[in-house]
Design an enzyme around this catalytic site. Structure first.
Site, PDB file in Angstrom:
ATOM      1  N   GLY A   6       0.838  -1.210   0.000  1.00 30.26           N
ATOM      2  CA  GLY A   6       0.000   0.000   0.000  1.00 30.26           C
ATOM      3  C   GLY A   6       0.869   1.255   0.000  1.00 30.26           C
ATOM      4  O   GLY A   6       2.073   1.189   0.278  1.00 30.26           O
ATOM      5  N   TYR A  14      -1.224 -17.364  -2.460  1.00 26.51           N
ATOM      6  CA  TYR A  14      -2.355 -16.430  -2.391  1.00 26.51           C
ATOM      7  C   TYR A  14      -3.662 -17.211  -2.342  1.00 26.51           C
ATOM      8  O   TYR A  14      -4.507 -17.006  -1.472  1.00 26.51           O
ATOM      9  CB  TYR A  14      -2.317 -15.523  -3.614  1.00 26.51           C
ATOM     10  CG  TYR A  14      -3.387 -14.457  -3.658  1.00 26.51           C
ATOM     11  CD1 TYR A  14      -3.386 -13.406  -2.746  1.00 26.51           C
ATOM     12  CD2 TYR A  14      -4.377 -14.479  -4.639  1.00 26.51           C
ATOM     13  CE1 TYR A  14      -4.358 -12.397  -2.812  1.00 26.51           C
ATOM     14  CE2 TYR A  14      -5.344 -13.482  -4.708  1.00 26.51           C
ATOM     15  CZ  TYR A  14      -5.332 -12.447  -3.793  1.00 26.51           C
ATOM     16  OH  TYR A  14      -6.287 -11.455  -3.861  1.00 26.51           O
TER      17      TYR A  14
END
Ligand code: UDP
Length: 328
Positions: free
Chosen positions: A37, A146
């Site tokens: 982020g 993932y």
């Protein structure tokens, strides 16, 4: 004032969710460890008293004082290149991270929505994908870190719902795009737009016949808000069913940017899903939700964002060596 904790607040989806809940009159507590982020995505919120931000890794114990009405767990590396670079963190945030969030939801009696993914369907043998389909995932392939973390995340979320009676929601998010995607996150849209803006050729992996279905971020956010406020604990697909091949998508980006690149073909990464399209019947009937923004409009808005990046920002990106990520 309702208080909502958003993990992954500085990410692409997290930051748009912060904006939406601020606009809807909530007190927003953003949390992010900034591994993928960026503060830039939320810096416009820093001056607001109804926004707080904690630089914290949710894989570690989470402490937030005061009540929390809602939790959105959106922290996770989410692009294939990111989770190949940081596989252990990807597994941890989808396992330890959700465990901490669920523990917090239990003590604070919060309603929690977790961001799951179309990757739980793997390289699907059922098309389009309905929520009943259990998927076709390679646990030890490059995407396994993932996909399996997100599958575990769904399992533990249902366990907390069934065993502890927590109010939980699971959104299976399909490919989403829009402003604030990272230019170098390796995903197809920023890859193509970045290449076009830098005057490079567009890299299509494989023969480009694989399909994806792209949802504009504002539609996605609306779907998440409606799901959060619903009373449905089973997974719900949130995505745009309008399917396109990656070759067609490259042509659309060329037209959009007015650039004149060649398309060059590269090897298809291992376990790259051949087709992907959400069946959104459940979201339609339960939430009265379906996407409103078509690809032409969504791409126009997204391109406007990428055009605001400075030349320096465009050139500062690492030139991604995709070959490095093809695991044989
Ligand atoms: N892709 C491509 N060129 C690129 C980046 C991605 O052809 O420069 C392809 C990729 O192989 C996949 C599709 O575009 O088939 C979507 O990839 P993305 O990484 O955006 O997300 P995925 O849906 O695979 O998780």
């Amino acid at each position: 004032m309702k208080r909502i904790l958003i993990t992954g607040a500085a990410g692409f989806l997290g930051s748009h969710l912060c904006d939406r809940f601020i606009r809807d009159g909530y007190h927003v507590i953003g949390m992010d460890n900034l591994i993928t982020g960026r503060l830039k995505n939320i810096e416009h919120l820093f001056s607001l008293k109804q926004f707080e931000f904690y630089n914290h890794d949710v894989s570690k114990f989470i402490h937030v004082s005061g009540k929390i009405d809602y939790i959105l767990h959106f922290a996770s590396p989410a692009s294939p290149i990111d989770y190949l670079k940081i596989p252990i963190q990807t597994l941890k945030v989808g396992s330890l991270g959700i465990h901490n969030c669920l523990g917090l939801a239990k003590v604070k009696e919060s309603k929690i929505l977790v961001a799951s993914t179309s990757e739980v369907y793997g390289d699907p043998t059922v098309h389009p994908q309905t929520e009943e389909y259990w998927g076709n995932v390679n646990p030890v392939g490059p995407r396994g870190v993932y996909d399996e973390a997100k599958r575990f995340q769904e399992a533990i979320t249902m366990a907390y719902h069934n065993f502890h009676g927590i109010e939980t929601r699971i959104a299976r998010i399909f490919n989403t795009y829009g402003p604030r995607m990272r230019l170098n996150d390796g995903r197809v849209l920023p890859a193509f737009i970045g290449q076009a803006l830098r005057g490079e050729n567009l890299t299509v992996f494989g023969d480009g016949s694989q399909t994806r279905s792209f949802c504009y971020v504002d539609d996605l956010v609306e779907g998440i808000v409606r799901l959060l406020h619903s009373d449905y604990a089973q997974p719900v697909n949130i995505g745009n069913p309008c399917e396109i091949t990656i070759s067609q998508f490259a042509e659309e980006i060329i037209k959009l940017t007015g650039a004149n690149p060649k398309i060059i073909y590269k090897e298809l990464p291992e376990d790259d899903p051949k087709q992907r399209q959400p069946d959104i019947s459940r979201a339609k009937s339960l939430l009265g939700w379906e996407p409103q923004i078509d690809r032409a409009e969504g791409l126009k808005r997204t391109y406007l964002y990428f055009q605001t990046l400075t030349k320096k920002e465009l050139e500062e990106i690492d030139h991604i060596n995709f070959e490095k990520f093809i695991i044989k």
